[in-house]
Design a protein around this motif. Structure first.
Motif, PDB file in Angstrom:
ATOM      1  N   TYR A 121       1.227  15.880  -2.152  1.00  0.00           N
ATOM      2  CA  TYR A 121       0.832  14.473  -2.264  1.00  0.00           C
ATOM      3  C   TYR A 121       1.900  13.546  -1.681  1.00  0.00           C
ATOM      4  CZ  TYR A 121      -2.866  16.157  -5.293  1.00  0.00           C
ATOM      5  OH  TYR A 121      -3.962  16.817  -5.782  1.00  0.00           O
ATOM      6  N   GLN A 130       0.830  -1.202   0.000  1.00  0.00           N
ATOM      7  CA  GLN A 130       0.000   0.000   0.000  1.00  0.00           C
ATOM      8  C   GLN A 130       0.871   1.261   0.000  1.00  0.00           C
ATOM      9  OE1 GLN A 130      -2.849   0.169   3.189  1.00  0.00           O
ATOM     10  NE2 GLN A 130      -3.938   1.880   2.278  1.00  0.00           N
ATOM     11  N   ASP A 158       1.708  13.699   2.050  1.00  0.00           N
ATOM     12  CA  ASP A 158       0.523  12.946   2.457  1.00  0.00           C
ATOM     13  C   ASP A 158       0.808  11.449   2.521  1.00  0.00           C
ATOM     14  OD1 ASP A 158      -0.812  15.371   2.510  1.00  0.00           O
ATOM     15  OD2 ASP A 158      -1.991  14.980   0.694  1.00  0.00           O
ATOM     16  N   VAL A 159       1.574  10.945   1.559  1.00  0.00           N
ATOM     17  CA  VAL A 159       1.952   9.527   1.560  1.00  0.00           C
ATOM     18  C   VAL A 159       2.721   9.199   2.831  1.00  0.00           C
ATOM     19  CG1 VAL A 159       3.440   7.799   0.456  1.00  0.00           C
ATOM     20  CG2 VAL A 159       1.948   9.223  -0.942  1.00  0.00           C
ATOM     21  N   GLU A 178       0.950   3.846  -3.142  1.00  0.00           N
ATOM     22  CA  GLU A 178       0.559   5.241  -2.874  1.00  0.00           C
ATOM     23  C   GLU A 178       1.654   6.212  -3.277  1.00  0.00           C
ATOM     24  OE1 GLU A 178      -1.115   6.618   0.777  1.00  0.00           O
ATOM     25  OE2 GLU A 178      -2.255   4.764   1.039  1.00  0.00           O
ATOM     26  N   TYR A 179       2.890   5.857  -2.958  1.00  0.00           N
ATOM     27  CA  TYR A 179       4.020   6.729  -3.303  1.00  0.00           C
ATOM     28  C   TYR A 179       4.100   6.919  -4.815  1.00  0.00           C
ATOM     29  CZ  TYR A 179       8.787   8.287  -4.055  1.00  0.00           C
ATOM     30  OH  TYR A 179       9.892   8.981  -4.487  1.00  0.00           O
ATOM     31  N   ARG A 233       0.322   9.295   5.862  1.00  0.00           N
ATOM     32  CA  ARG A 233      -0.592   8.142   5.914  1.00  0.00           C
ATOM     33  C   ARG A 233       0.154   6.859   6.283  1.00  0.00           C
ATOM     34  NH1 ARG A 233      -2.960  10.802   1.631  1.00  0.00           N
ATOM     35  NH2 ARG A 233      -1.847   9.541   0.106  1.00  0.00           N
ATOM     36  N   GLY A 280       1.774   6.451  -7.050  1.00  0.00           N
ATOM     37  CA  GLY A 280       0.589   7.185  -7.497  1.00  0.00           C
ATOM     38  C   GLY A 280       0.663   8.667  -7.165  1.00  0.00           C
ATOM     39  N   ALA A 281       1.266   8.980  -6.032  1.00  0.00           N
ATOM     40  CA  ALA A 281       1.410  10.391  -5.651  1.00  0.00           C
ATOM     41  C   ALA A 281       2.217  11.154  -6.690  1.00  0.00           C
ATOM     42  CB  ALA A 281       2.066  10.503  -4.272  1.00  0.00           C
TER      43      ALA A 281
END
Length: 190
Positions: free
Chosen positions: A172, A152, A175-176, A156-157, A179, A159-160
């Protein structure tokens, strides 16, 4: 343009910067030669093809991350949470240091379906990345949950970076990191 003496490592470094900024397919051998201060014909003294150069760039990035970023996950002098934070922060810092974002993610998106020869190098990088993250999470979670959290965080990284490129906003990435830390703190060891 005069021919300059450059090392093979300098060629790899300049190519890395260009590939990050422009992508593999939009970077020509003439672009690469010019960035190194070489005539296009002289460039072939260092690498037989753009593919050979890209493979070496990918291997250099993998070696760098293995020695400077992924190693943080295994530094038992820090608590698992601290290792996770340090590793992700270092990864973000390295990728943000030059224009273009995450080279491995960029190249996976751009070349995975058309250039099979890069796939093993990129796969080895992401496998090692996942292993390092899972190792950190395993300090708190069982192996299955650690692997899931690692996947995950990695997804996420990557995708950011898409959002960073679309919006020119680096929040973004922060935020990664936030989270990932919240997920780490969420539950007790299972």
């Amino acid at each position: 343009m005069p021919i300059q003496k450059v090392t093979k490592q300098e060629v790899v470094t300049q190519a890395l910067l260009l590939f990050k900024k422009r992508g593999y397919h939009r970077t020509s051998m003439a672009d690469l030669a010019a960035a190194c201060g070489l005539l296009k014909g002289s460039f072939y003294h260092y690498f037989s093809s753009k593919e050979a150069l890209m493979k070496e760039v990918l291997e250099a990035v993998h070696s760098y991350f293995k020695a400077k970023v992924f190693v943080i996950a295994y530094d038992e002098s820090f608590a698992p949470r601290e290792r996770l934070e340090k590793m992700l922060a270092k990864q973000i810092k390295v990728a943000c240091a030059t224009e273009g974002g995450c080279l491995m993610g960029n190249m996976a998106i751009e070349t995975a379906l058309v250039t099979d020869e890069f796939r093993p190098v990129m796969r080895a990088f992401f496998d090692e990345y996942l292993k390092a993250l899972a190792h950190v999470y395993s300090g708190k979670y069982d192996a299955l949950k650690a692997r899931q959290l690692a996947e995950q965080a990695m997804v996420e990284y990557e995708g950011a970076w898409i959002m960073v490129k679309l919006t020119d906003s680096s929040h973004y990435l922060q935020d990664v990191l936030e989270r990932a830390m919240l997920r780490f703190d969420a539950d007790e060891k299972q």
